[in-house]
Design a protein around this motif. Structure first.
Motif, PDB file in Angstrom:
ATOM      1  N   VAL A 220       0.827  -1.209   0.000  1.00  0.00           N
ATOM      2  CA  VAL A 220       0.000   0.000   0.000  1.00  0.00           C
ATOM      3  C   VAL A 220       0.865   1.266   0.000  1.00  0.00           C
ATOM      4  CG1 VAL A 220      -1.761   1.299   1.272  1.00  0.00           C
ATOM      5  CG2 VAL A 220      -1.879  -1.187   1.178  1.00  0.00           C
ATOM      6  N   LEU A 221       1.964   1.267   0.750  1.00  0.00           N
ATOM      7  CA  LEU A 221       2.748   2.494   0.944  1.00  0.00           C
ATOM      8  C   LEU A 221       3.586   2.846  -0.282  1.00  0.00           C
ATOM      9  CD1 LEU A 221       3.594   4.722   2.977  1.00  0.00           C
ATOM     10  CD2 LEU A 221       5.425   3.214   3.728  1.00  0.00           C
ATOM     11  N   THR A 222       4.340   1.891  -0.818  1.00  0.00           N
ATOM     12  CA  THR A 222       5.270   2.205  -1.898  1.00  0.00           C
ATOM     13  C   THR A 222       4.991   1.433  -3.171  1.00  0.00           C
ATOM     14  OG1 THR A 222       6.773   0.451  -1.219  1.00  0.00           O
ATOM     15  CG2 THR A 222       7.141   2.608  -0.267  1.00  0.00           C
ATOM     16  N   GLY A 223       4.138   0.429  -3.111  1.00  0.00           N
ATOM     17  CA  GLY A 223       3.923  -0.429  -4.267  1.00  0.00           C
ATOM     18  C   GLY A 223       5.212  -1.141  -4.684  1.00  0.00           C
ATOM     19  N   GLY A 224       6.166  -1.230  -3.761  1.00  0.00           N
ATOM     20  CA  GLY A 224       7.432  -1.900  -4.061  1.00  0.00           C
ATOM     21  C   GLY A 224       8.516  -0.950  -4.567  1.00  0.00           C
ATOM     22  N   GLY A 225       8.128   0.311  -4.852  1.00  0.00           N
ATOM     23  CA  GLY A 225       9.072   1.267  -5.413  1.00  0.00           C
ATOM     24  C   GLY A 225       9.842   2.023  -4.360  1.00  0.00           C
ATOM     25  N   PRO A 226      10.667   2.971  -4.737  1.00  0.00           N
ATOM     26  CA  PRO A 226      11.002   3.345  -6.109  1.00  0.00           C
ATOM     27  C   PRO A 226      11.839   2.248  -6.782  1.00  0.00           C
ATOM     28  CG  PRO A 226      12.416   4.498  -4.569  1.00  0.00           C
ATOM     29  CD  PRO A 226      11.394   3.772  -3.750  1.00  0.00           C
ATOM     30  N   GLY A 227      11.685   2.134  -8.109  1.00  0.00           N
ATOM     31  CA  GLY A 227      12.284   0.980  -8.774  1.00  0.00           C
ATOM     32  C   GLY A 227      11.694  -0.268  -8.168  1.00  0.00           C
ATOM     33  N   THR A 228      12.555  -1.126  -7.620  1.00  0.00           N
ATOM     34  CA  THR A 228      12.054  -2.287  -6.885  1.00  0.00           C
ATOM     35  C   THR A 228      12.625  -2.268  -5.475  1.00  0.00           C
ATOM     36  OG1 THR A 228      13.916  -3.560  -7.698  1.00  0.00           O
ATOM     37  CG2 THR A 228      11.868  -3.762  -8.915  1.00  0.00           C
ATOM     38  N   ALA A 229      12.938  -1.044  -4.998  1.00  0.00           N
ATOM     39  CA  ALA A 229      13.694  -0.920  -3.745  1.00  0.00           C
ATOM     40  C   ALA A 229      13.000  -1.557  -2.552  1.00  0.00           C
ATOM     41  CB  ALA A 229      13.983   0.546  -3.462  1.00  0.00           C
ATOM     42  N   THR A 230      11.675  -1.511  -2.496  1.00  0.00           N
ATOM     43  CA  THR A 230      10.984  -2.052  -1.325  1.00  0.00           C
ATOM     44  C   THR A 230      10.139  -3.264  -1.693  1.00  0.00           C
ATOM     45  OG1 THR A 230       9.196  -0.469  -1.658  1.00  0.00           O
ATOM     46  CG2 THR A 230      10.907   0.148  -0.090  1.00  0.00           C
ATOM     47  N   GLU A 231      10.585  -3.991  -2.708  1.00  0.00           N
ATOM     48  CA  GLU A 231       9.808  -5.156  -3.118  1.00  0.00           C
ATOM     49  C   GLU A 231      10.188  -6.373  -2.294  1.00  0.00           C
ATOM     50  OE1 GLU A 231       8.109  -5.646  -7.244  1.00  0.00           O
ATOM     51  OE2 GLU A 231       9.819  -6.973  -7.300  1.00  0.00           O
ATOM     52  N   SER A 232       9.333  -6.736  -1.368  1.00  0.00           N
ATOM     53  CA  SER A 232       9.599  -7.890  -0.513  1.00  0.00           C
ATOM     54  C   SER A 232       9.234  -9.167  -1.267  1.00  0.00           C
ATOM     55  CB  SER A 232       8.778  -7.794   0.764  1.00  0.00           C
ATOM     56  OG  SER A 232       7.415  -7.899   0.452  1.00  0.00           O
ATOM     57  N   ILE A 233       9.622 -10.299  -0.682  1.00  0.00           N
ATOM     58  CA  ILE A 233       9.298 -11.586  -1.292  1.00  0.00           C
ATOM     59  C   ILE A 233       7.796 -11.721  -1.526  1.00  0.00           C
ATOM     60  CG2 ILE A 233       9.249 -14.053  -0.883  1.00  0.00           C
ATOM     61  CD1 ILE A 233      11.902 -13.405  -1.407  1.00  0.00           C
ATOM     62  N   ALA A 234       7.021 -11.324  -0.521  1.00  0.00           N
ATOM     63  CA  ALA A 234       5.584 -11.504  -0.641  1.00  0.00           C
ATOM     64  C   ALA A 234       5.005 -10.619  -1.740  1.00  0.00           C
ATOM     65  CB  ALA A 234       4.897 -11.205   0.695  1.00  0.00           C
ATOM     66  N   VAL A 235       5.498  -9.383  -1.837  1.00  0.00           N
ATOM     67  CA  VAL A 235       5.007  -8.491  -2.890  1.00  0.00           C
ATOM     68  C   VAL A 235       5.390  -9.047  -4.253  1.00  0.00           C
ATOM     69  CG1 VAL A 235       5.204  -6.185  -3.898  1.00  0.00           C
ATOM     70  CG2 VAL A 235       5.026  -6.442  -1.426  1.00  0.00           C
ATOM     71  N   LEU A 236       6.618  -9.538  -4.363  1.00  0.00           N
ATOM     72  CA  LEU A 236       7.068 -10.145  -5.621  1.00  0.00           C
ATOM     73  C   LEU A 236       6.202 -11.353  -5.970  1.00  0.00           C
ATOM     74  CD1 LEU A 236       9.230 -10.250  -7.911  1.00  0.00           C
ATOM     75  CD2 LEU A 236      10.514 -11.803  -6.462  1.00  0.00           C
ATOM     76  N   GLY A 237       5.967 -12.199  -4.977  1.00  0.00           N
ATOM     77  CA  GLY A 237       5.145 -13.387  -5.207  1.00  0.00           C
ATOM     78  C   GLY A 237       3.747 -13.018  -5.667  1.00  0.00           C
ATOM     79  N   TYR A 238       3.169 -12.030  -5.031  1.00  0.00           N
ATOM     80  CA  TYR A 238       1.825 -11.584  -5.397  1.00  0.00           C
ATOM     81  C   TYR A 238       1.818 -11.086  -6.835  1.00  0.00           C
ATOM     82  CZ  TYR A 238      -2.709  -9.293  -5.158  1.00  0.00           C
ATOM     83  OH  TYR A 238      -4.008  -8.920  -5.392  1.00  0.00           O
ATOM     84  N   GLN A 239       2.852 -10.318  -7.178  1.00  0.00           N
ATOM     85  CA  GLN A 239       2.960  -9.758  -8.518  1.00  0.00           C
ATOM     86  C   GLN A 239       3.080 -10.864  -9.561  1.00  0.00           C
ATOM     87  OE1 GLN A 239       5.954  -6.465  -8.908  1.00  0.00           O
ATOM     88  NE2 GLN A 239       6.680  -7.776 -10.533  1.00  0.00           N
ATOM     89  N   VAL A 240       3.945 -11.833  -9.287  1.00  0.00           N
ATOM     90  CA  VAL A 240       4.152 -12.904 -10.260  1.00  0.00           C
ATOM     91  C   VAL A 240       2.876 -13.742 -10.417  1.00  0.00           C
ATOM     92  CG1 VAL A 240       5.481 -14.967 -10.802  1.00  0.00           C
ATOM     93  CG2 VAL A 240       6.626 -12.981  -9.861  1.00  0.00           C
ATOM     94  N   MET A 241       2.204 -13.974  -9.297  1.00  0.00           N
ATOM     95  CA  MET A 241       1.006 -14.802  -9.382  1.00  0.00           C
ATOM     96  C   MET A 241      -0.185 -14.047  -9.942  1.00  0.00           C
ATOM     97  SD  MET A 241       0.882 -17.358  -6.135  1.00  0.00           S
ATOM     98  CE  MET A 241       1.549 -16.344  -4.853  1.00  0.00           C
ATOM     99  N   PHE A 242      -0.435 -12.851  -9.407  1.00  0.00           N
ATOM    100  CA  PHE A 242      -1.718 -12.225  -9.700  1.00  0.00           C
ATOM    101  C   PHE A 242      -1.664 -11.140 -10.771  1.00  0.00           C
ATOM    102  CE2 PHE A 242      -2.363 -14.080  -5.482  1.00  0.00           C
ATOM    103  CZ  PHE A 242      -3.431 -14.904  -5.796  1.00  0.00           C
ATOM    104  N   GLN A 243      -0.450 -10.651 -11.130  1.00  0.00           N
ATOM    105  CA  GLN A 243      -0.378  -9.722 -12.253  1.00  0.00           C
ATOM    106  C   GLN A 243       0.052 -10.464 -13.507  1.00  0.00           C
ATOM    107  OE1 GLN A 243       2.175  -6.391 -11.466  1.00  0.00           O
ATOM    108  NE2 GLN A 243       0.755  -5.482 -10.038  1.00  0.00           N
TER     109      GLN A 243
END
Lengths: 273, 443, 309
Positions: C248-271
């Motif tokens: 919610v706060l950064t969407g994983g950005g800037p770039g991929t600076a705050t992309e945690s495993i769970a956010v990455l997993g969600y992205q790969v699965m659901f986007q």
């Protein structure tokens, strides 16, 4: 060892401000008109003061439905956890269970398992059962995920209850079930409160499962509702914060009332182990 | 026999009164007499089919319901049940994907993003409309739109309404400083600097630079203006790594370093840009067409002071500059039991009547070329009047792995905007990532 | 002398009866846990070994062995996400522990207003993370954010800072928001531990002329080690599942600076609808969590035995 020196007082004020200021800012913003929310520098107080965000949360965004859903899901899960947790906790505390230590540790690890690790199979499971966009679709996983920690807490609490009374009851011919209900439970209210508060809070705040399993409007819980507030291109902070303030009230009240239970529960349960 | 619930319920006489099944269903004799026969005749008389339409809320409230009513009036034989989807595109996509892949018959028709055709077509989650509708049907759409909704030569989505990137500007400020409306990026930069120097406004230009899908749109406009491309036409070769791309991203970064755009644009999505503009803090803004009605709302500081034009181009190139296409298509569920009715619905919604209503009452940009060019529609508001002038550019969404391509673009370019990496490095890294993705070795 | 010892034979049969009763008492709860947590965890691991294609008629599984995992290891996105999430978890927990301990010591010494402060501390803990993320997003905003406004007002900065616009700053800001929300809980947990240190032990040490510092390091800390280990284990594992806040706060950005495993997993699965690799990403958290948990158990064997037996 109470020794309220000056530095203690000063530090406590700093801690309090650290906690309160962000929340206060959210509260203030919730009373600002939409045009005041994005002004630089932000006005420190709402002027004019308005309830419009609160009204809109209900009339326009249908927040009452999300609130109701959250209450239904959180209360049901909490009751289920207490029921199942008492049984399992008692068994682990009082009956000879083989591999108890492994079980306890396993439960503890499960209770903090990252949700992402289970979310897609869980989704498929719920679809298979036809439980997507239903209350039970959230209540059952919430129960399962919060049960381990509650079993742990309750088990440790039951251990702190002297065995003698129970044994008297058993000698008197009471069934194990009767024993639990009439001897154990009355003495375990703080432990039960702790388990209840933890479960309720966890289910009240949960986001990922709610987003995946119950994202259609009639079943959205508060976190999902708030995250999806607004249309495609708008983030209505005023409305979000108004809804947020409302959603804090019940849990804040609960926390205030059960404050001691939480703290003593932690002392007795999780810690003493 | 798969009869929709609507018929069964409404056919059952008494129930019809209770459930208020609308016109066409006269309360018949008591159903207890000859239930089967009554049922049959009723079903014949009240022969309408209910289709389920899943759609996210459209900018203004009541749009979808209003269109449904108008459609039902034109086609009394079809009822439409609206299912509201999430405002979050990813949530909607996940939900539709799993539903359809799971064999669900509903929704019959769904509203989906313009960037979905390849992903959905590839996985068989949408009916290839071109298999069921004549070629002539697709000529109704503005140029390029049907092609944008195609995958491997088949059209999967019927363009429903369009979003396009536009340049908004403050008429009052430009007049005060006697500056022209910028037609080129160079002009926009010098206008901005002049306005900032005179302290007429805090920032020159605000746009969407956060690490999200919107940045891909903005990037596509700059890439187009520089003549750079992401993929070849077949969608299997990466063309991104070029000096033109480098120039485009370097220019974007220079907007920030020169102070024309605030550093904060690297965290901006549409609402943030809108907010800065509405608060009177920016002279220019890149945003979608929805921003027009937004800037006309009472209470904002800029009511009556806003103008809108097509995007600027780089000096010496064709004007205007490119506008990225956004918006929504109508797709049909392959498991739908009412294909004919679904197509009727799609036909009406994208036809003159539906599109006119959408533009007239709700200021959405129609996809129907005739309606776009209709003088009465063009007169409705300044955005609709410039639509025929726009030069449109689509995102490289012709491949099922478009989401990964977009992530590679916006994540790396965002990093370049914040200064973490150089524009050149960002382009190189994005190209490599896309190449890996195309080979199926990406994450 | 407990009642148990009155006779011997009934005790034996009673033991067995009790064991059976115990099973019955545990069964419903354990079954639910098994069905809804263990099964999905295992199924997710199974999915991770497959290429899963989406078709009109459902998911199609093709066994792919370690293919998805090879993909992960070769992906810089995944490597970054793993390192980021681990570092994030360790740093936030360390900061929480230090600040939490300080807060707990203050709380313990408070004579007045302690219940009020305790109640305040419970507020962030009970706050919905999505709300906390929206709140901090509004505070950090680079244009109309309150944080910039305050710092400007006091002349600490002269130009607004875009907190979420630079990689390191965004990571720090996200961590700060996290510490705000979870530090209070750690503080209360530690307070509970502190309260159980017998007062006479500390008084005796003071009588012997030990300094406050010495008492804290040599007497209090070792005594509350079990509490602390538990708090650390809990928080590290929880922090490793980091999702709501960056989502919610950064969407994983800037770039991929705050992309945690769970956010990455969600992205790969659901986007990307890439369920095979997505499941592999998700399952990799299972592996890491198990490793962390086992490491803790090994390090704190003593504690585990005291605590669990």
């Amino acid at each position: 060892m109470k020794q309220d020196t000056r530095w203690v007082r000063l530090s406590s004020i700093i801690v309090a401000l650290f906690i309160v200021l962000p929340l206060l800012w959210m509260l203030i913003t919730s009373f600002k008109s939409p045009s005041q929310v994005g002004i630089t520098p932000p006005p420190w107080l709402p002027h004019p003061f308005t309830w419009v965000n609160y009204r809109m949360s209900f009339t326009y965004f249908g927040f009452q439905r999300y609130f109701l859903n959250s209450v239904i899901v959180a209360v049901s899960s909490t009751l289920a956890v207490l029921l199942l947790g008492t049984g399992a906790g008692y068994a682990l505390a009082r009956t000879p269970v083989r591999g108890r230590m492994a079980l306890m540790v396993g439960l503890l690890v499960i209770s903090v398992f990252p949700e992402i690790a289970v979310i897609s199979p869980l989704y498929l499971l719920m679809r298979l059962l036809g439980w997507l966009d239903t209350y039970q679709g959230l209540i059952v996983p919430y129960t399962a995920f919060n049960l381990p920690f509650s079993i742990w807490i309750l088990r440790n609490y039951f251990l702190s209850i002297p065995r003698e009374m129970e044994e008297v009851a058993q000698i008197d011919g009471a069934s194990p079930f009767r024993t639990v209900v009439s001897v154990i439970l009355p003495q375990s209210t703080p432990g039960l409160f702790t388990a209840a508060v933890f479960t309720f809070t966890a289910t009240w705040t949960e986001f990922l499962m709610a987003l995946t399993i119950d994202s259609s409007t009639p079943f959205r819980t508060i976190p999902v509702g708030i995250a999806l507030f607004g249309a495609e291109f708008t983030v209505p902070y005023g409305n979000i914060f108004a809804a947020s303030v409302i959603s804090i009230v019940p849990i804040a009240l609960m926390v205030l009332i059960f404050r001691n239970a939480i703290v003593s529960g932690l002392t007795q349960g999780a810690v003493k182990g | 026999m798969t009869k929709p619930i609507g018929i069964v319920v409404c056919g059952a006489g008494l129930l019809a009164i209770i459930s208020g099944c609308g016109p066409g269903v006269a309360p018949g004799p008591a159903p207890s007499k000859k239930p089967a026969a009554v049922h049959k005749t009723k079903a014949k008389k009240a022969a309408f089919v209910t289709i389920d339409w899943a759609a996210s809320p459209i900018t203004q409230t009541g749009t979808r319901q209003h269109m449904i009513s108008a459609f039902e009036k034109a086609h009394p034989g079809i009822r439409v049940k609206l299912t509201t989807m999430s405002t979050n595109t990813d949530t909607t996509r996940a939900e539709l994907t799993t539903e359809i892949e799971g064999g669900s018959k509903t929704p019959d028709v769904y509203m989906g993003d313009v960037i979905w055709p390849a992903q959905f077509g590839h996985s068989g989650l949408a009916v290839p409309l071109s298999d069921h509708l004549p070629k002539s049907f697709f000529s109704r759409f503005a140029p390029g739109l049907a092609a944008g909704a195609s995958y491997h030569g088949k059209v999967y989505g019927a363009p429903f309404f369009m979003d396009a990137g536009l340049l908004y500007y403050r008429k009052d400020l430009l007049t005060k400083a006697s500056l022209p409306v910028p037609k080129t990026w160079q002009q926009l930069v010098s206008d901005s600097k002049a306005l900032e120097a005179k302290h007429l406004v805090k920032y020159g230009y605000v746009w969407e630079g956060a690490a999200y899908e919107g940045l891909t749109c903005v990037l596509m406009e700059f890439l187009g203006d520089q003549g750079a491309k992401v993929l070849n036409a077949a969608g299997n070769k990466v063309l991104l790594n070029s000096s033109a791309s480098d120039k485009a991203v370097s220019f974007m970064r220079s907007l920030i370093t020169s102070g024309v755009s605030p550093q904060a644009v690297t965290t901006y999505q549409e609402p943030d840009a809108m907010n800065a503009f509405d608060a009177g803090d920016a002279a220019f803004m890149r945003n979608w067409d929805y921003a027009w009605s937004n800037s006309q709302t009472k209470g904002t500081k800029v009511v009556g002071k806003v103008g809108v034009e097509p995007m600027p181009a780089f000096a010496g190139t064709t004007e205007p500059g490119y506008s990225c296409i956004g918006g929504w298509d109508l797709y049909v569920n392959p498991h739908s039991a009412h294909l004919a009715q679904d197509l009727t619905f799609v036909e009406w919604m994208t036809g003159a009547a539906g599109q006119k209503l959408l533009a007239d009452k709700y200021s959405e940009i129609p996809t129907n070329a005739a309606v776009q060019k209709n003088p009465a529609v063009k007169k409705l508001n300044p955005v609709l009047s410039i639509v025929p002038k726009l030069r449109l550019i689509a995102r490289p969404s012709g491949t099922p792995i478009y989401p990964m391509i977009s992530q590679a673009l916006y994540q790396n370019v965002n990093a370049a905007l914040t200064g973490q990496v150089s524009p050149k490095a960002a382009i190189t890294r994005a190209s490599q990532q896309i190449l890996t993705d195309l080979k199926g070795h990406g994450l | 002398m407990t009642i148990n010892h009155l006779t011997d034979r009934p005790k034996f049969s009673m033991q067995r009866r009790r064991a059976v009763t115990g099973l019955w008492f545990m069964a419903p709860g354990l079954l639910v846990v098994l069905a809804v947590t263990i099964f999905p965890i295992l199924y997710s691991i199974y999915m991770g070994f497959n290429t899963i294609s989406l078709t009109t008629h459902g998911f199609h599984f093709h066994w792919n062995g370690l293919g998805n995992y090879r993909l992960l290891l070769s992906s810089s996105l995944f490597r970054y996400a793993i390192v980021f999430t681990l570092v994030y978890a360790l740093v936030t927990v360390l900061v929480e522990l230090v600040l939490g301990m300080m807060t707990a010591l203050v709380l313990q010494r408070m004579a007045w207003g302690r219940p009020a402060l305790l109640a305040l501390l419970l507020l962030p803990w009970s706050l919905i993370t999505v709300i906390s993320a929206e709140m901090w997003g509004y505070i950090y905003n680079g244009v109309y954010g309150a944080l910039d406004a305050i710092l400007l007002e006091f002349g600490i900065i002269h130009k607004p800072i875009v907190w979420l616009g630079f990689a390191k700053l965004a990571i720090a800001s996200t961590m700060f928001a996290d510490v705000w929300k979870t530090m209070p809980f750690v503080a209360i947990l530690l307070l509970a531990g502190l309260e159980m240190v017998p007062v006479d032990v500390i008084e005796a040490a003071h009588m012997d002329g030990a300094s406050n510092w010495h008492v804290f390091w040599r007497i209090i800390l070792p005594l509350i080690r079990p509490t602390m280990s538990l708090a650390i284990l809990f928080r590290v594992l929880q922090a490793f599942g980091l999702f709501d806040l960056p989502f919610v706060l950064t969407g994983g950005g800037p770039g991929t600076a705050t992309e945690s495993i769970a956010v990455l997993g969600y992205q790969v699965m659901f986007q990307d609808l890439n369920f095979g690799p997505g499941a592999a990403v998700a399952s990799s958290t299972t592996v890491v969590v198990l490793i962390i948990a086992l490491a803790f158990l090994w390090v704190f064997r003593g504690m585990a035995e005291e605590g669990v037996a």
